[in-house]
Enzyme design. Sequence first.
Site, PDB file in Angstrom:
ATOM      1  N   SER A 199      13.714  -6.154   6.152  1.00 19.50           N
ATOM      2  CA  SER A 199      14.440  -4.746   5.743  1.00 19.50           C
ATOM      3  C   SER A 199      15.890  -4.464   6.377  1.00 19.50           C
ATOM      4  O   SER A 199      16.133  -3.535   6.694  1.00 19.50           O
ATOM      5  CB  SER A 199      13.641  -3.832   6.019  1.00 19.50           C
ATOM      6  N   THR A 246       0.941  -1.085   0.121  1.00 23.58           N
ATOM      7  CA  THR A 246       0.013   0.035   0.035  1.00 23.58           C
ATOM      8  C   THR A 246       0.828   1.355   0.036  1.00 23.58           C
ATOM      9  O   THR A 246       0.482   2.342  -0.281  1.00 23.58           O
ATOM     10  CB  THR A 246      -0.847  -0.177   1.320  1.00 23.58           C
ATOM     11  N   GLY A 260      17.187 -11.423   3.228  1.00 23.03           N
ATOM     12  CA  GLY A 260      16.332 -12.001   2.376  1.00 23.03           C
ATOM     13  C   GLY A 260      15.092 -12.657   3.069  1.00 23.03           C
ATOM     14  O   GLY A 260      14.286 -13.397   2.638  1.00 23.03           O
ATOM     15  N   ASP A 271       9.820   0.993   4.698  1.00 22.32           N
ATOM     16  CA  ASP A 271      10.749   0.126   5.382  1.00 22.32           C
ATOM     17  C   ASP A 271      11.574   1.211   6.094  1.00 22.32           C
ATOM     18  O   ASP A 271      12.170   0.929   7.147  1.00 22.32           O
ATOM     19  CB  ASP A 271      11.436  -0.715   4.376  1.00 22.32           C
TER      20      ASP A 271
HETATM   21  C1  GLA Z   1       9.012  -3.973   0.548  1.00 20.15           C
HETATM   22  C2  GLA Z   1       9.060  -2.388   0.111  1.00 20.15           C
HETATM   23  C3  GLA Z   1       8.051  -1.668   0.974  1.00 20.15           C
HETATM   24  C4  GLA Z   1       6.686  -2.394   0.753  1.00 20.15           C
HETATM   25  C5  GLA Z   1       6.667  -3.772   0.856  1.00 20.15           C
HETATM   26  C6  GLA Z   1       5.193  -4.347   0.508  1.00 20.15           C
HETATM   27  O1  GLA Z   1       9.299  -4.106   1.859  1.00 20.15           O
HETATM   28  O2  GLA Z   1      10.397  -2.132   0.203  1.00 20.15           O
HETATM   29  O3  GLA Z   1       8.292  -0.250   0.399  1.00 20.15           O
HETATM   30  O4  GLA Z   1       6.417  -1.808  -0.397  1.00 20.15           O
HETATM   31  O5  GLA Z   1       7.571  -4.214   0.278  1.00 20.15           O
HETATM   32  O6  GLA Z   1       4.235  -3.719   1.611  1.00 20.15           O
END
Ligand code: GLA
Length: 386
Positions: A126, A36, A122, A172
């Site tokens: 994040s 989103t 992975g 993230d």
């Molecule tokens: C990854 C991206 C985020 C977000 C998520 C899905 O973590 O880095 O920005 O879009 O996917 O919600």
Amino acid sequence: MDFSLQDVTRKFQELYQTEPLVVRSPGRINLIGEHTDYNDGFVMPAAIDRETVFAISPSSDNVSVIYSLKYDETFTVNLQDPQPVKAPKWANYLLGVLRQFVDKGFAVKPFRCVFGGNIPMGAGLSSSASVECGFAFALDRLNGHNLPKNDLILMAQWSEHHFVGVKCGIMDQFASMMGAEDQVIVLDCRSLEYHYSPLALKDYTLVLCDTKVKHSLVDSEYNTRRAECERGVAILQQHYPAVKSLRDVTEDMVRAHAAELTGKVFDRCLYVVQEIARVQEASQDLEKHNLTAFGRKMYETHDGLSRLYEVSCRELDFLVEQARATDVVAGARMMGGGFGGCTINLIRNEAVDSFVATTKEAYHKTFGIDMEAYIVHVKEGTGVAH
Ligand code: GLA
């Protein structure tokens, strides 16, 4: 391999015999609100007790170097003109941040830096955002700029877009930088307005189940999803000129123009508008400490991600089905970008051990892979270590 704050500091002292500035920057979970963020919607992430640590100090010989504990590798940095490099890949996360300092005219003096951490890579936690945010914060403080965290978040995201090549949303980096202990961040990704909502888990524990798989399509599929959402917006704009993003679109609008939203675009848009609405309701559930209602929405999110948005995979679906088949998991869903990584589960405290044990066994039987489980605690965001 995991490295602690002490490991990073000790390595720095061993290499440079001086006291560094030490910055820690956490990974993140996301309770609800997936895919989103780049659609201007809402997300509910939180920073966790796994982090990347940076030890940094000015250099005495005009040469800037970064040492990665994980790769046991040193990289010499061109401070004047940082450019992406073919190898080592890890350097690009940092070089992009540096590029932003250069482009924005914020002076960076030569430095030496050691970094390492304990965020599994992975796994969708994040680790990359934590590296970008931690380095941005460390450079900022070392050079005395004291930029607002919001600026550093955008510089970190820029690095991911331009030096790493993933057109990620803001979630993230925002979560890593802004996290607060025992608080979930309710973030409006359009305005970047946010508030903290206390995470009172009481009878429940947050557990991540790591599939230990990362299907290779992840980055390209991510960028494709973004493009599909943009395609949907372009079509809907012809009927509703005020629409700027899927945030401005309702489920009725998507359904009314189903015939024009061809290929996968209809399903993608439907998922996103449903999810944006779901996060707003879920944030009410959390305020009312209604974890049962909250958990049901997590399952709904998973179904949408799996069937409409198609970013799940067999391993993730399997783990969510394991959770759904019991009555001890209030909610479970895949977390993050998808195609592997972790599921996030709200499990009754007394059932955590038995759920993890049975799920590990079932997972191994089906996929021949050892699943890992992490109990996570919600912690403060990027900052100087004390
Ligand atoms: C990854 C991206 C985020 C977000 C998520 C899905 O973590 O880095 O920005 O879009 O996917 O919600």
